[in-house]
Design an enzyme around this catalytic site. Structure first.
Site, PDB file in Angstrom:
ATOM      1  N   GLU A   1      54.793 -17.155  35.561  1.00 43.07           N
ATOM      2  CA  GLU A   1      55.858 -16.192  35.271  1.00 43.07           C
ATOM      3  C   GLU A   1      56.638 -15.833  36.524  1.00 43.07           C
ATOM      4  O   GLU A   1      57.873 -15.729  36.494  1.00 43.07           O
ATOM      5  CB  GLU A   1      55.279 -14.931  34.618  1.00 43.07           C
ATOM      6  CG  GLU A   1      54.645 -15.149  33.246  1.00 43.07           C
ATOM      7  CD  GLU A   1      55.672 -15.450  32.162  1.00 43.07           C
ATOM      8  OE1 GLU A   1      56.882 -15.464  32.457  1.00 43.07           O
ATOM      9  OE2 GLU A   1      55.258 -15.671  31.009  1.00 43.07           O
TER      10      GLU A   1
ATOM     11  N   ASP B   1      54.304 -26.169  25.971  1.00 49.98           N
ATOM     12  CA  ASP B   1      55.734 -26.449  25.824  1.00 49.98           C
ATOM     13  C   ASP B   1      56.431 -26.931  27.094  1.00 49.98           C
ATOM     14  O   ASP B   1      56.948 -28.048  27.171  1.00 49.98           O
ATOM     15  CB  ASP B   1      56.457 -25.235  25.247  1.00 49.98           C
ATOM     16  CG  ASP B   1      56.143 -23.934  25.995  1.00 49.98           C
ATOM     17  OD1 ASP B   1      55.243 -23.938  26.864  1.00 49.98           O
ATOM     18  OD2 ASP B   1      56.788 -22.911  25.711  1.00 49.98           O
TER      19      ASP B   1
ATOM     20  N   GLU C   1      56.421 -14.799  15.852  1.00 54.50           N
ATOM     21  CA  GLU C   1      55.758 -15.493  16.958  1.00 54.50           C
ATOM     22  C   GLU C   1      54.947 -16.689  16.465  1.00 54.50           C
ATOM     23  O   GLU C   1      54.908 -17.734  17.102  1.00 54.50           O
ATOM     24  CB  GLU C   1      54.859 -14.507  17.720  1.00 54.50           C
ATOM     25  CG  GLU C   1      54.343 -15.030  19.037  1.00 54.50           C
ATOM     26  CD  GLU C   1      55.424 -15.117  20.117  1.00 54.50           C
ATOM     27  OE1 GLU C   1      55.062 -15.354  21.279  1.00 54.50           O
ATOM     28  OE2 GLU C   1      56.627 -14.947  19.820  1.00 54.50           O
TER      29      GLU C   1
ATOM     30  N   GLU D   1      64.489 -19.442  22.458  1.00 52.65           N
ATOM     31  CA  GLU D   1      64.342 -20.889  22.247  1.00 52.65           C
ATOM     32  C   GLU D   1      65.242 -21.446  21.139  1.00 52.65           C
ATOM     33  O   GLU D   1      65.816 -22.533  21.278  1.00 52.65           O
ATOM     34  CB  GLU D   1      62.869 -21.226  21.961  1.00 52.65           C
ATOM     35  CG  GLU D   1      61.977 -21.225  23.185  1.00 52.65           C
ATOM     36  CD  GLU D   1      61.647 -19.829  23.693  1.00 52.65           C
ATOM     37  OE1 GLU D   1      61.199 -19.703  24.854  1.00 52.65           O
ATOM     38  OE2 GLU D   1      61.836 -18.857  22.930  1.00 52.65           O
TER      39      GLU D   1
ATOM     40  N   THR E   1      63.431 -23.706  32.729  1.00 57.60           N
ATOM     41  CA  THR E   1      62.788 -23.228  31.503  1.00 57.60           C
ATOM     42  C   THR E   1      63.037 -21.738  31.272  1.00 57.60           C
ATOM     43  O   THR E   1      62.817 -21.237  30.180  1.00 57.60           O
ATOM     44  CB  THR E   1      61.272 -23.525  31.525  1.00 57.60           C
ATOM     45  OG1 THR E   1      60.739 -23.370  30.197  1.00 57.60           O
ATOM     46  CG2 THR E   1      60.540 -22.603  32.496  1.00 57.60           C
TER      47      THR E   1
END
Length: 621
Positions: free
Chosen positions: A195, A340, A444, A463, A549
């Site tokens: 993160e 992902d 989610e 996304e 990302t």
């Protein structure tokens, strides 16, 4: 006897009319006669099943068959008229597009201004109570908060390049100066390496690249007397993250590090594939800007270590691994949380740095994904069977592990666009859009067998918007502008709060949580704005850009293709050959490139019978 003559005449007239109706299709093949029913057109067998039943029978096994999608769906479309074509086809008015662009900008401005007024210098905004939020010092085990919030004005940093993309030079310059003057990473904060890398390190590098770009495509984003301060801050942060890569037997990093003290003594030895294997873009850019191989070396070593642990049988990777033993703790292989961005960064590392080995790993991974995760019919826009969907399987056997997908998986159509697999991207995107239409958000986790959310919250994730934007850029089909309009309207209707935009606690009940994650400003608003801003310099300038990302923009140019340390990077002796930026398309867009023909630009990207099929399978019809 006159009545008999009248009756006989009526009978002959009826027979004559029936004969004429029978002849009309042959006489006038272009004439469409709509048959009317005293009740709705009957659905195919099984379509009337309740929410607890599954229409996705063939997805429980490999291969296509099972679902309808051909003649029966086409008959239904003909009988009921084509509401999909009426709603989505044709040109999108430029005035409407301009209003939506301004609305997307207004959404960002409201969220950003609310953060600056009520939350700065804390990390995040609580939009319901109009206050700031930082790390949870009282409960170190609250990883949902503490993994992300490091007491370093996260939302401000994460939003920097969005200000530039929207052309707000004065606020961008002001924000950069605030970051330089007020932010320090010398904090007793234990954060997740992943993160901190994608949200903070990536944004600092992106803003530095924007400031130092001689072309200045977004307007004058230069900073008076700028002395590479953001690059130095990025370097400082990365040095504080490096202890995560030490004392690990596999080379896979620890998941968390304390910015002041290093790896905590009680640190977890388990990490997810995406968290450990999605650091190469940011670390590689930093290394190449500094001329210091350290950061790229450790990030690339982690990728290679994970790659070496893939299954010999399927070629798949799991989602959780022990960094000391290399044992797979989580054996699920999928495209969502935990996996992902690992696949995303194999491709994007190649696009940016030109290392052929990265492309070879990606191609191998993509082939294995197609072989073991993909279910449904072979082609997106033709044939019988269920629509294509990527499921979660056991990494060693390829057998189905569960019947849910998560919202993070909605990034995958955008990745497919980058490799030219546009047709498959169209189909997968339509599935996630159908879920959005049902709930006005993406839960989610969504159980495709039960047609219901397994985990019902929506934290303003980007996304689906990201894939919508990239599909529009690839096809220029107005359908995706309609999708963006739906998403924008849903966000305004269901997530807008007193001081910003709030997480949806439950997508069905539309209850809110008091949190606005930083990626809402760095990604969700940015992709929505770019979708409607056709004239944005990012689309018009001679530069080529790539999104990280976290949605941060970085230029794709020669300086990132050159490094001075090929002899010391792990495995580089086998893959020294590079591909130049302008050769990427020729190398990567080969047999798997299914472009959308120009004549389909104003038609539906997915035939209406297949759209109806997907809507039925998520319980919309």
């Amino acid at each position: 006897m006159q009545w008999r003559s009248v009756l006989l005449g009526l009978l002959l007239l009826r027979l004559g009319l029936q004969a004429l109706l029978a002849l009309l299709p042959a006489l006038a093949p272009g004439l469409c006669l709509r048959r009317r029913f005293p009740f709705p057109f009957p659905p195919p067998p099984g379509a009337a099943a309740g929410p607890g039943s599954s229409h996705w029978g063939s997805l429980l096994r490999r291969g296509g068959g099972g679902g309808k999608g051909g003649e029966e769906e086409e008959e239904a479309a003909a009988a009921g008229g084509d509401e999909y074509e009426r709603r989505y086809s044709g040109a999108f008015p430029p005035q409407l597009r301009a209003r939506l662009r301004d609305a997307a900008r207004g959404m960002f401005v409201f969220g950003y201004d609310s953060y600056m007024q009520h939350a700065f210098p804390r990390d995040e905004l609580d939009p319901l109570h109009c206050r700031g939020r930082g790390p949870d010092r009282r409960d170190p085990s609250n990883l949902n908060i503490n993994d992300v919030l490091g007491n370093y004005s996260l939302t401000l940093i994460d939003a920097l390049d969005t200000l530039a993309v929207m052309g707000n030079s004065s606020e961008f310059q002001k924000a950069v100066k605030l970051v330089i003057d007020t932010v320090s990473f010398d904090k007793d904060s234990t954060v997740q390496v992943f993160e901190a890398t994608i949200r903070v390190l990536g944004s600092l590098l992106s803003a530095h690249i924007i400031i130092t770009d001689s072309k200045q495509p977004f307007g004058d984003m230069t900073i008076k007397d700028y002395d590479n301060e953001l690059l130095h801050m990025a370097h400082d942060l990365a040095v504080r993250l490096l202890p995560a890569f030490e004392n690990t037997k596999t080379g896979i990093p620890y998941p968390r590090v304390n910015l002041k003290k290093g790896v905590p003594p009680d640190s977890n030895n388990e990490t997810c594939t995406a968290g450990a294997g999605s650091l190469l873009v940011e670390f590689g850019i930093l290394s190449r800007l500094l001329g210091d191989s350290t950061f790229e070396w450790v990030a690339r070593r982690a990728v290679k270590a994970l790659w070496s642990l893939r299954s010999n049988n399927t070629g798949l990777l799991g989602n959780v691994v022990n960094i000391q033993t290399g044992h797979w703790v989580g054996k699920q292989s999928g495209l969502g949380a935990g996996s992902d961005s690992f696949y995303e960064y194999l491709l994007k590392s190649y696009i940016l740095f030109g290392e052929k080995e990265d492309l070879e790993m990606f191609n191998d991974a993509y082939r294995n994904i197609q072989n073991h995760l993909r279910r449904g019919r072979e082609a997106c826009n033709e044939g019988e069977g269920d629509p294509p969907l990527y499921v979660n399987v056991n990494m060693f056997t390829g057998q189905l592990m569960n019947t849910w997908i998560d919202s993070l998986q909605a990034f995958f159509p955008g990745l497919q666009v980058l490799i030219g697999d546009v047709e498959d991207a169209i189909c997968l995107h339509a599935f996630y859009y159908a879920i959005w239409k049902r709930y006005g958000a993406l839960p989610e986790r969504y159980n495709w067998q039960l047609q219901a959310p397994d985990v019902p919250f929506y934290p303003l994730r980007p996304e689906l918007v990201e894939s919508t934007y990239l599909l529009y850029q690839a096809t220029k089909n107005p359908f995706y502008l309609h999708v963006g309009m739906d998403i924008l309207q849903s966000l305004e209707k269901y997530t807008k709060a007193k001081c910003g935009y709030a997480t949806l606690h439950h997508v069905v009940e539309k209850t809110k949580e008091d949190r606005m994650e930083s990626f809402f400003l760095s990604e969700t608003c940015k992709y929505l704005y770019l979708l409607f801003d056709e004239e944005n310099p990012l689309h018009k300038s001679g530069n080529k850009y790539m999104f990280t990302t976290e949605g941060h923009i970085v230029s794709v140019d020669e300086r990132f293709r050159n490094s001075l340390w090929q002899d010391i990077l792990p495995g580089e002796e086998d893959s020294a050959e590079k591909v130049k930026p302008n050769e990427f398309k020729a190398v990567n867009f080969t047999s798997n490139c299914n472009r959308v023909p120009d004549e389909r630009r104003y038609l539906l990207p997915l035939k209406s019978n297949y759209m109806r099929q997907i809507d039925r399978m998520v319980g919309l019809v």
